[in-house]
Design a protein around this motif. Structure first.
Motif, short mmCIF file in Angstrom:
data_model
loop_
_atom_site.label_atom_id
_atom_site.label_comp_id
_atom_site.label_asym_id
_atom_site.label_seq_id
_atom_site.Cartn_x
_atom_site.Cartn_y
_atom_site.Cartn_z
N CYS A 236 -10.14 -35.17 71.87
CA CYS A 236 -9.26 -34.30 71.09
C CYS A 236 -9.57 -34.50 69.62
N LEU A 237 -9.93 -33.43 68.92
CA LEU A 237 -10.29 -33.50 67.51
C LEU A 237 -9.08 -33.38 66.60
N HIS A 238 -8.16 -32.52 66.96
CA HIS A 238 -6.93 -32.33 66.19
C HIS A 238 -5.97 -31.45 66.99
N PHE A 239 -4.75 -31.32 66.49
CA PHE A 239 -3.80 -30.42 67.12
C PHE A 239 -3.11 -29.58 66.07
N ILE A 240 -2.55 -28.46 66.53
CA ILE A 240 -1.89 -27.49 65.66
C ILE A 240 -0.50 -27.25 66.21
N ASN A 241 0.49 -27.29 65.34
CA ASN A 241 1.88 -27.00 65.73
C ASN A 241 2.36 -25.78 64.95
N THR A 242 2.47 -24.65 65.63
CA THR A 242 2.95 -23.43 64.96
C THR A 242 4.12 -22.79 65.68
N HIS A 243 4.49 -23.29 66.85
CA HIS A 243 5.54 -22.65 67.64
C HIS A 243 6.66 -23.62 67.98
N SER A 244 7.82 -23.05 68.27
CA SER A 244 8.98 -23.87 68.64
C SER A 244 9.27 -23.84 70.14
N SER A 245 8.46 -23.11 70.88
CA SER A 245 8.62 -23.01 72.34
C SER A 245 7.23 -23.10 72.99
N SER B 127 -18.93 -25.10 71.61
CA SER B 127 -18.68 -26.50 71.25
C SER B 127 -17.22 -26.91 71.22
N LEU B 128 -16.30 -25.95 71.16
CA LEU B 128 -14.88 -26.28 71.06
C LEU B 128 -14.07 -25.58 72.15
N LEU B 129 -13.03 -26.25 72.59
CA LEU B 129 -12.08 -25.69 73.54
C LEU B 129 -10.69 -25.94 73.00
N TYR B 130 -9.85 -24.90 73.01
CA TYR B 130 -8.45 -25.03 72.60
C TYR B 130 -7.58 -24.96 73.84
N THR B 131 -6.56 -25.81 73.90
CA THR B 131 -5.59 -25.77 74.99
C THR B 131 -4.19 -25.73 74.39
N GLY B 132 -3.29 -25.08 75.10
CA GLY B 132 -1.90 -25.02 74.67
C GLY B 132 -1.00 -25.18 75.87
N GLY B 133 0.24 -25.55 75.62
CA GLY B 133 1.12 -25.75 76.76
C GLY B 133 2.59 -25.84 76.42
N THR B 134 3.32 -26.38 77.39
CA THR B 134 4.77 -26.45 77.26
C THR B 134 5.21 -27.48 76.22
N ASP B 135 4.30 -28.33 75.76
CA ASP B 135 4.65 -29.28 74.70
C ASP B 135 4.61 -28.65 73.31
N ARG B 136 4.30 -27.34 73.25
CA ARG B 136 4.29 -26.55 72.02
C ARG B 136 3.12 -26.88 71.09
N GLU B 137 2.16 -27.64 71.59
CA GLU B 137 0.99 -28.00 70.78
C GLU B 137 -0.25 -27.25 71.23
N ILE B 138 -1.10 -26.93 70.27
CA ILE B 138 -2.44 -26.44 70.56
C ILE B 138 -3.38 -27.58 70.19
N ARG B 139 -4.20 -27.98 71.14
CA ARG B 139 -5.14 -29.07 70.90
C ARG B 139 -6.56 -28.52 70.87
N CYS B 140 -7.36 -29.05 69.96
CA CYS B 140 -8.77 -28.69 69.83
C CYS B 140 -9.61 -29.83 70.39
N TRP B 141 -10.48 -29.51 71.33
CA TRP B 141 -11.30 -30.51 72.02
C TRP B 141 -12.77 -30.27 71.77
N SER B 142 -13.54 -31.33 71.68
CA SER B 142 -15.00 -31.24 71.65
C SER B 142 -15.48 -31.05 73.08
N VAL B 143 -16.22 -29.99 73.34
CA VAL B 143 -16.76 -29.76 74.67
C VAL B 143 -17.78 -30.85 75.02
N LYS B 144 -18.52 -31.29 74.02
CA LYS B 144 -19.56 -32.30 74.25
C LYS B 144 -18.99 -33.67 74.62
N THR B 145 -17.95 -34.11 73.90
CA THR B 145 -17.44 -35.47 74.11
C THR B 145 -16.15 -35.54 74.92
N GLY B 146 -15.43 -34.40 75.01
CA GLY B 146 -14.15 -34.41 75.70
C GLY B 146 -13.02 -35.04 74.89
#
Length: 142
Positions: free
Chosen positions: A57-66, A36-55
């Motif tokens: 973005c449910l929330h994002f996580i910021n834990t890194h500086s790069s 039901s969930l997909l996490y994506t991360g990238g060069t913007d330093r954010e991890i985003r949590c997505w609903s697989v069903k609706t597509g």
């Protein structure tokens, strides 16, 4: 993932695709949590949590500086490991979106493996190798 800042989610049974739009940089890491969930991360330093069903973005996580280099979910979906070009790996509590522990002092950027069943042990082992080179205590993320 993609340099166009979009992650694509394909439904092979329905022959459809959903564009996951929200990152402001290249998408470089993806990880499913259950079905039901997909996490994506990238060069913007954010991890985003997505609903697989609706597509959505449910929330994002910021834990890194790069940029994020990899992410991995525990089998129970309660913990997320992420790694970054900032030479750290982080464990995050998914429910509260707060950091559990940061592992630092690696000599180069790090990766976490997609085998979530041993998530804490794998990140801890990597941290232990870094400790052997340069002693420094890991610290909780607050």
């Amino acid at each position: 993932g993609s340099r166009d800042k979009i992650a694509l989610l394909w439904d092979l049974a329905k022959r459809t695709r959903t564009e996951l739009i929200g990152h402001v940089g290249t998408v470089s890491a993806v990880c499913f949590s259950g079905d039901s969930l997909l996490y994506t991360g990238g060069t913007d330093r954010e991890i985003r949590c997505w609903s697989v069903k609706t597509g959505k973005c449910l929330h994002f996580i910021n834990t890194h500086s790069s940029p994020i280099t990899s992410i991995s979910c525990s089998p129970d979906g309660k913990c997320l490991a992420s790694a970054s070009e900032d030479k750290t790996a982080c464990l995050t509590d998914v429910a509260s979106r707060t950091g559990i522990r940061r592992f630092s002092d690696h000599e180069n950027w790090v990766l976490v493996r997609q085998n979530g069943s041993n998530l804490r042990r794998q990140v801890g082992r990597s941290f232990a190798r870094a400790q052997a080179r340069r002693p420094r205590l890991d610290r909780d993320i607050s």
